[in-house]
Design an enzyme around this catalytic site. Structure first.
Site, PDB file in Angstrom:
ATOM      1  N   LYS A  23       0.840  -1.195   0.000  1.00 57.08           N
ATOM      2  CA  LYS A  23       0.000   0.000   0.000  1.00 57.08           C
ATOM      3  C   LYS A  23       0.880   1.251   0.000  1.00 57.08           C
ATOM      4  CE  LYS A  23      -3.824  -0.402   2.452  1.00 57.08           C
ATOM      5  NZ  LYS A  23      -4.486  -0.607   3.754  1.00 57.08           N
ATOM      6  N   ARG A  94      -2.984   3.470   8.432  1.00 58.20           N
ATOM      7  CA  ARG A  94      -3.302   2.287   7.631  1.00 58.20           C
ATOM      8  C   ARG A  94      -2.124   1.332   7.612  1.00 58.20           C
ATOM      9  NH1 ARG A  94      -4.703   4.751   1.877  1.00 58.20           N
ATOM     10  NH2 ARG A  94      -6.059   2.914   1.751  1.00 58.20           N
ATOM     11  N   GLY A 103      -8.142  -7.283   4.406  1.00 58.93           N
ATOM     12  CA  GLY A 103      -8.850  -7.329   5.672  1.00 58.93           C
ATOM     13  C   GLY A 103      -8.054  -7.877   6.832  1.00 58.93           C
ATOM     14  N   MET A 105      -5.433  -6.480   8.485  1.00 55.84           N
ATOM     15  CA  MET A 105      -5.077  -5.526   9.529  1.00 55.84           C
ATOM     16  C   MET A 105      -5.916  -4.261   9.404  1.00 55.84           C
ATOM     17  SD  MET A 105      -1.046  -6.288   9.804  1.00 55.84           S
ATOM     18  CE  MET A 105      -0.952  -6.848   8.139  1.00 55.84           C
ATOM     19  N   ARG A 340      -3.709  -1.457  -6.161  1.00 52.57           N
ATOM     20  CA  ARG A 340      -2.891  -2.670  -6.084  1.00 52.57           C
ATOM     21  C   ARG A 340      -3.296  -3.549  -7.242  1.00 52.57           C
ATOM     22  NH1 ARG A 340      -6.035  -4.560  -0.701  1.00 52.57           N
ATOM     23  NH2 ARG A 340      -8.029  -4.962  -1.674  1.00 52.57           N
ATOM     24  N   HIS A 456     -16.317  -7.745   1.774  1.00 52.96           N
ATOM     25  CA  HIS A 456     -15.276  -8.646   2.271  1.00 52.96           C
ATOM     26  C   HIS A 456     -15.447 -10.050   1.703  1.00 52.96           C
ATOM     27  CE1 HIS A 456     -13.684 -11.549   5.273  1.00 52.96           C
ATOM     28  NE2 HIS A 456     -12.640 -10.729   5.239  1.00 52.96           N
ATOM     29  N   ARG A 562      -0.196 -47.163 -19.373  1.00 45.79           N
ATOM     30  CA  ARG A 562       0.014 -48.329 -18.519  1.00 45.79           C
ATOM     31  C   ARG A 562      -0.890 -49.464 -18.976  1.00 45.79           C
ATOM     32  NH1 ARG A 562      -0.744 -44.472 -13.496  1.00 45.79           N
ATOM     33  NH2 ARG A 562      -2.330 -43.901 -15.006  1.00 45.79           N
ATOM     34  N   GLU A 786      13.796 -45.838 -12.738  1.00 45.93           N
ATOM     35  CA  GLU A 786      13.081 -45.721 -11.461  1.00 45.93           C
ATOM     36  C   GLU A 786      13.766 -46.531 -10.374  1.00 45.93           C
ATOM     37  OE1 GLU A 786       9.127 -47.299 -12.037  1.00 45.93           O
ATOM     38  OE2 GLU A 786       9.841 -48.677 -13.569  1.00 45.93           O
ATOM     39  N   SER A 805      12.615 -42.584 -19.334  1.00 42.58           N
ATOM     40  CA  SER A 805      11.551 -41.850 -18.657  1.00 42.58           C
ATOM     41  C   SER A 805      11.699 -42.094 -17.158  1.00 42.58           C
ATOM     42  CB  SER A 805      10.190 -42.331 -19.155  1.00 42.58           C
ATOM     43  OG  SER A 805       9.171 -41.668 -18.448  1.00 42.58           O
ATOM     44  N   ASN A 809       8.008 -41.624  -8.840  1.00 41.56           N
ATOM     45  CA  ASN A 809       7.362 -42.158  -7.635  1.00 41.56           C
ATOM     46  C   ASN A 809       8.226 -43.276  -7.046  1.00 41.56           C
ATOM     47  OD1 ASN A 809       5.259 -42.193  -5.733  1.00 41.56           O
ATOM     48  ND2 ASN A 809       4.368 -43.984  -6.747  1.00 41.56           N
ATOM     49  N   CYS A 873       7.554 -39.226 -15.937  1.00 36.31           N
ATOM     50  CA  CYS A 873       6.130 -39.521 -15.872  1.00 36.31           C
ATOM     51  C   CYS A 873       5.782 -39.680 -14.401  1.00 36.31           C
ATOM     52  CB  CYS A 873       5.784 -40.761 -16.666  1.00 36.31           C
ATOM     53  SG  CYS A 873       6.721 -42.219 -16.216  1.00 36.31           S
ATOM     54  N   TYR A 893      10.653 -33.872 -22.134  1.00 36.47           N
ATOM     55  CA  TYR A 893       9.219 -33.719 -21.892  1.00 36.47           C
ATOM     56  C   TYR A 893       8.853 -34.059 -20.459  1.00 36.47           C
ATOM     57  CZ  TYR A 893       8.729 -38.820 -22.065  1.00 36.47           C
ATOM     58  OH  TYR A 893       8.834 -40.158 -21.803  1.00 36.47           O
TER      59      TYR A 893
HETATM   60  P1  ADP Z   1      -7.917  -2.049   3.767  1.00 36.67           P
HETATM   61  O1  ADP Z   1      -6.770  -2.902   4.118  1.00 36.67           O
HETATM   62  O2  ADP Z   1      -9.173  -2.511   4.418  1.00 36.67           O
HETATM   63  O3  ADP Z   1      -8.050  -1.790   2.328  1.00 36.67           O
HETATM   64  P2  ADP Z   1      -7.461   0.795   3.998  1.00 36.67           P
HETATM   65  O4  ADP Z   1      -6.304   1.362   4.696  1.00 36.67           O
HETATM   66  O5  ADP Z   1      -7.410   0.853   2.545  1.00 36.67           O
HETATM   67  O6  ADP Z   1      -7.646  -0.683   4.523  1.00 36.67           O
HETATM   68  O7  ADP Z   1      -8.696   1.583   4.596  1.00 36.67           O
HETATM   69  C1  ADP Z   1     -10.003   1.204   4.846  1.00 36.67           C
HETATM   70  C2  ADP Z   1     -10.953   2.227   4.241  1.00 36.67           C
HETATM   71  O8  ADP Z   1     -10.648   3.531   4.677  1.00 36.67           O
HETATM   72  C3  ADP Z   1     -10.859   2.251   2.742  1.00 36.67           C
HETATM   73  O9  ADP Z   1     -12.118   2.357   2.207  1.00 36.67           O
HETATM   74  C4  ADP Z   1     -10.048   3.481   2.466  1.00 36.67           C
HETATM   75  O10 ADP Z   1     -10.359   4.040   1.226  1.00 36.67           O
HETATM   76  C5  ADP Z   1     -10.452   4.409   3.597  1.00 36.67           C
HETATM   77  N1  ADP Z   1      -9.384   5.373   3.878  1.00 36.67           N
HETATM   78  C6  ADP Z   1      -8.128   5.093   4.255  1.00 36.67           C
HETATM   79  N2  ADP Z   1      -7.387   6.205   4.374  1.00 36.67           N
HETATM   80  C7  ADP Z   1      -8.198   7.226   4.063  1.00 36.67           C
HETATM   81  C8  ADP Z   1      -8.014   8.636   3.987  1.00 36.67           C
HETATM   82  N3  ADP Z   1      -6.827   9.210   4.229  1.00 36.67           N
HETATM   83  N4  ADP Z   1      -9.050   9.385   3.633  1.00 36.67           N
HETATM   84  C9  ADP Z   1     -10.254   8.816   3.371  1.00 36.67           C
HETATM   85  N5  ADP Z   1     -10.492   7.503   3.429  1.00 36.67           N
HETATM   86  C10 ADP Z   1      -9.470   6.707   3.765  1.00 36.67           C
HETATM   87 MG    MG Z   2      -7.908  -0.566   1.132  1.00 41.19          MG
HETATM   88 MG    MG Z   3      -8.595  -3.309   6.676  1.00 45.15          MG
END
Ligand code: ADP
Ligand code: MG
Ligand code: MG
Length: 924
Positions: A23, A94, A103, A105, A340, A456, A562, A786, A805, A809, A873, A893
């Protein structure tokens, strides 16, 4: 000198994901190429590791000073003040490691708010309601993520105010209600932690940074890394991104959303995404409000829609990869908050590879390297039989394609438990959360009643390639009652349901499916792969049906046919048994003469199907007792037969007695009619003969016993029959103008002498067949490798053998001195878990041991015969990492089962493309 722990977005190297996390690196990169990104800075993963390693968990020296400097920089760029009573700066905190872990962290938003800055924010925005909403969100998120307070504590307070205010939806709450909620939330924190809510923005920031660092070692993150085998050299530590907040909830000229530069479900080249007007980012992701498809923006906010399209093309042309991005519109200004590489299913990956290569966005090399071979498995998924007209009970969003059938389960823990027992499970929830992740692993598919295609559930299921239907709001899910209802239909836990993630349909019961077919795009991609690959990819196919299927997958020939599978057919097995129990050679020959035409016909069909590709046929390999019933079974049968004979004798006595006692009763003919004792006697004789043979053939260790060429040399009639069948089938095909390239392969060879003797038979049969059919036969003669000794003597074997060949295994069993079945059932799992062995060598080729031996054998073989064709094989032949190794040691092969062929073709191309690069494991 003090280390640099903090990088401003305009400073950081956008390529350095290890240091800055995915990120953070992308935020830097986007800033650098001039996209509109709110200013901020990244605290490095190295800082996280330093904290983790420190016994007192202290921040490394200098880090906080650099954070302060970073803040000052953001203040300057935004023209706002962190903690300021006028024009306050709020930030998000973040997390983000080198690998994307959706999701895993948590992010804290609106950090920097307190009673003072709140007033500043109100003055700044003139929108009291928005400000209190931001405040209560911050207290709640900070309380949950940074202070570990259970979410439910906040939910109760929220619900209380909501009901007092008579509000149906969150948007119905007034500024005063939200202020009351904030007040109650502050109390929740005081109650739960015994301390007041931290007021000072800098203190908040420190706590938040620490919480992100801590989350790296949290259960969710650790589970995720284990499941996806994310090792420290792939991602180590998480970075922290501190960034100015922008607000999508500042009115109807504000919005927030997520987008994909192409449709991640189908790969189609259209922008895909969802947005919500007047909302914060978390609202979209959490599936609390069901968002609108991004196309609707064209009408609702046309100018911004065009900007968004522009952002999409900038992202794609810069990254040259499908991007998954987050955006927020604050009062008419579009900001990009994250990008990403998009996670896609196999269909979408293949389609985008082909189309991006055609557009020149990427070259063929990239098109092939961006797809992990294993994922192609998904494309061979079955789909619902279109002929079935069953009515769905509900329709949701097609969030992740594919069909899944299983029993409904309403929570992740139960799903995991049931899944472990081998039950097929569908996880059914209103919405899912990161803590449900273990339930995903255990499920065939996921069904939610709330949330969009970027919820999610949808994102995680797509990443895993599992079918998902989300936002099926026609279904009322009651998790606590373990029950769901759709109209007048209902189902509880344990009920069988079918979900179709390609259409969004949900059905009660199991709906019939049909086999998957090859998409045209996959065909194109794999032809590209074949152009690049050096290794050829053959199929393991034993019957004409197998051969037909293998061709569909793109087999370039058969690497292993075989013959014993052919003997197991119902009309063939009895002949095989005759051959085995024959008392003398004449008897045996009679049975073999019956088998010959059957085998010849098998081969003729396979040759015709595979023409003009090569077909390698292995002569009989397993110990012959495998064609006989077990001793235990025979003894039981004989027992029954002996009983039956006594009973029959008894009936005879009864019959005589009846005759004697009363001539007129007609019980007599009935008794007579019963089974003929002669038949029983014949059966007993036969079974006894078989039993005798089974006992004679008994071996202490059959896998190291009388099998393969050793068996062939002691019963010459069997091999000579097979050789004749192969060569006659070849002759017939050649005469019919069908091009064939058969290869006769001898199993279990350990010395050249064995090969020499079989070769004598081959030569003499060739002469006889050529004379009878008046053709010149074209075929090759070769050996399996083998047995360890065969590898060591490869140079000698190569004098007789025209090809080798590797049977990896048996070779693995021999090199390790492990019997596979015993190893896998007894100690191998422990070996793998405790790290004594990294992988199961029967699944992943042991490059260091078995592989070394192979490498030498190839060299020695080619020393004698430089153009020696060498293949592999067995299961390893379809495993990408093993294929890379086979490429490296110069095999000709690999041969694998039909459905693995597409995977092997792609892996073979990647091996060639990555030649010279360190072990090429990037792509596998
Ligand atoms: P995740 O790992 O869940 O993608 P993010 O860090 O991207 O975590 O953030 C979760 C939500 O918060 C996302 O929808 C993101 O766009 C929003 N968000 C994060 N930073 C900002 C910011 N500086 N301003 C507005 N929204 C933010
Ligand atoms: Mg995000
Ligand atoms: Mg998150």
């Amino acid at each position: 000198m003090i280390k640099k722990w903090v990088f401003a977005f305009n400073e950081g190297d956008g390529k350095d994901k290890k240091l800055l996390g995915g990120k953070g690196a992308n935020l830097c990169e986007m800033t650098r190429i001039g996209l509109k990104v709110p200013p901020g800075f990244v605290i490095t993963t190295e800082a996280c590791l330093a904290v983790v390693a420190d016994p007192e968990k202290k921040f490394p020296p200098g880090m906080m000073d650099q954070v302060h400097a970073g803040l000052a920089d953001v203040e300057q760029k935004s023209g706002r003040v962190f903690g300021g009573r006028t024009n306050p700066l709020l930030v998000s905190v973040r997390s983000g490691s080198a690998m994307s872990m959706p999701g895993m962290m948590d992010t804290i938003l609106n950090l920097g708010l307190n009673a003072g800055t709140l007033q500043g924010l109100i003055a700044q925005t003139g929108n009291e309601r928005f400000c209190y909403d931001a405040y209560r969100r911050f207290i709640q998120l900070f309380g949950k993520v940074a202070l570990g307070i259970p979410e439910a504590e906040f939910d109760t307070e929220f619900a209380a105010v909501k009901s007092k205010a008579g509000a149906k939806h969150d948007v119905d709450l007034s500024a005063r209600d939200l202020a009351a909620i904030s007040e109650r939330f502050l109390n929740v924190v005081r109650r739960s932690t015994g301390k007041p809510f931290p007021d000072k923005p800098l203190e908040q920031l420190e706590i938040a940074i620490r919480a992100v660092f801590d989350s790296w070692g949290g259960k969710r993150a650790v589970d995720y890394r284990r499941e996806f085998r994310i090792t420290p050299d792939m991602a180590n530590g998480t970075a922290v991104n501190v960034q100015q907040m922008v607000f999508g909830n500042m009115g109807n000229d504000s919005a927030t959303g997520v987008g994909f530069t192409r449709d991640p479900g189908t790969g189609e080249n259209v922008m895909f995404g969802e947005y919500l007007v007047n909302a914060q980012g978390e609202d979209v992701v959490a599936g609390i409000r069901t968002p609108k498809p991004v196309a609707a923006m064209a009408d609702e906010m046309p100018v911004l829609y065009n900007e968004l399209l522009n952002l999409r093309s900038q992202l794609e042309s810069h990254y040259r990869e499908v991007q998954d991005f987050e955006f927020t519109i604050e009062k008419g200004t579009l900001y990009c908050l994250q990008t990403r590489n998009g996670k896609m299913n196999a269909h979408a990956l293949v389609r985008t590879s082909v189309e991006m290569a055609n557009n020149g966005l990427i070259d063929k090399r990239q098109a092939l390297l961006r797809i992990q071979p294993e994922i192609l498995d998904q494309m061979l998924f079955p789909r619902l039989d279109p002929k079935v007209t069953k009515k769905p009970i509900a329709k949701g969003l097609p969030a992740s394609p594919g069909v899944a059938v299983g029993v409904a389960v309403f929570d992740a823990d139960r799903a995991e438990k049931l899944g472990r027992t081998g039950e097929r499970v569908i996880l059914v929830r209103e919405e899912t959360k990161p803590e449900d992740i273990h339930g995903f692993f255990a499920s065939q598919g996921i069904l939610t009643s709330r949330g969009g295609k970027t919820s999610h559930a949808a994102v995680v299921a797509r990443g895993m390639g599992k079918p998902c239907v989300s936002g099926a709001d026609g279904i009322h899910v009651d998790v606590s009652m373990r029950h769901a209802r759709a109209g007048d239909q209902e189902f509880g836990e344990g009920a069988l349901i079918t979900i179709d993630g390609t259409t969004g349909a949900v059905y009660l019961g199991e709906v019939p499916m049909i086999e998957a077919e090859f998409s045209p795009e996959l065909g194109t991609l794999l032809s590209m792969a074949d152009e690049m690959a050096k290794l050829r990819v053959m199929a393991n196919a034993d019957t004409p049906d197998d051969a037909q299927r293998a061709l569909k997958y793109g087999a370039m020939g058969i690497g292993l046919c075989r013959t014993e599978r052919m003997f197991n057919g119902t009309e063939r097995l009895p002949i095989m048994v005759e051959i085995i129990i024959a008392e003398n050679q004449e008897e045996r020959q009679v049975a073999l003469d019956r088998l010959l035409p059957i085998q010849r016909e098998d081969f003729r069909q396979i040759f015709r199907i595979m023409s003009p590709r090569p077909v390698t046929i292995r002569l009989l390999d397993p110990p012959i007792h495998e064609f006989l019933p077990s001793e235990h079974l025979l003894v039981e049968d004989l027992d029954h037969l002996h009983h039956l004979r006594e009973i029959l004798q008894g009936m005879q006595v009864l019959s005589d007695a009846v005759t004697f006692m009363n001539q007129t009763r007609d019980i007599h003919p009935q008794v007579q009619k019963f089974t003929d004792p002669v038949l029983v006697d014949e059966a007993i004789v036969k079974k006894e003969a078989i039993l005798k043979k089974v006992r004679a053939l008994h071996e202490v260790n059959p896998m190291l016993g009388h099998r393969g060429v050793r068996l062939g040399l002691t019963f010459p009639e069997i091999y000579t029959m097979q050789i004749r069948a192969i060569l006659e089938a070849t002759a017939e095909c050649q005469k019919a103008g069908i091009e064939v390239h058969p290869e006769i392969m001898v199993p279990q060879v350990c010395t050249a002498q064995e090969l020499k003797r079989v070769k004598v038979w081959v030569d003499s049969i060739r002469t006889s067949v050529e004379k009878t059919y008046e053709v010149k036969l074209d075929f090759r003669f070769g050996s399996m490798l083998e047995v360890v000794r065969a590898c060591m003597r490869a140079n000698h074997l190569a004098e007789e053998a025209e090809f080798f060949s590797f049977g990896t295994n048996d070779l693995t069993q021999a090199v390790f001195s492990f019997s596979r079945e015993d190893a896998e059932n007894k100690f191998l799992p422990m070996y793998n878990q405790s790290g004594i062995l990294q992988d199961n060598p029967f699944e992943v080729l042991d490059v260091k041991g078995v592989g070394r031996l192979m490498e030498e054998a190839v060299k020695w073989g080619r020393h004698t015969r430089p153009d020696m064709k060498v293949g592999i094989c067995g299961e390893h032949g379809g495993h990408p990492a093993s294929i890379h190794f086979c490429h490296r040691i110069g095999l000709t092969y690999v041969s694998c089962s039909g459905p693995r062929i597409p995977i092997a073709r792609l892996a073979a191309a990647q091996a060639a493309l990555l030649e010279g690069e360190k072990m090429a494991d990037k792509a596998v």
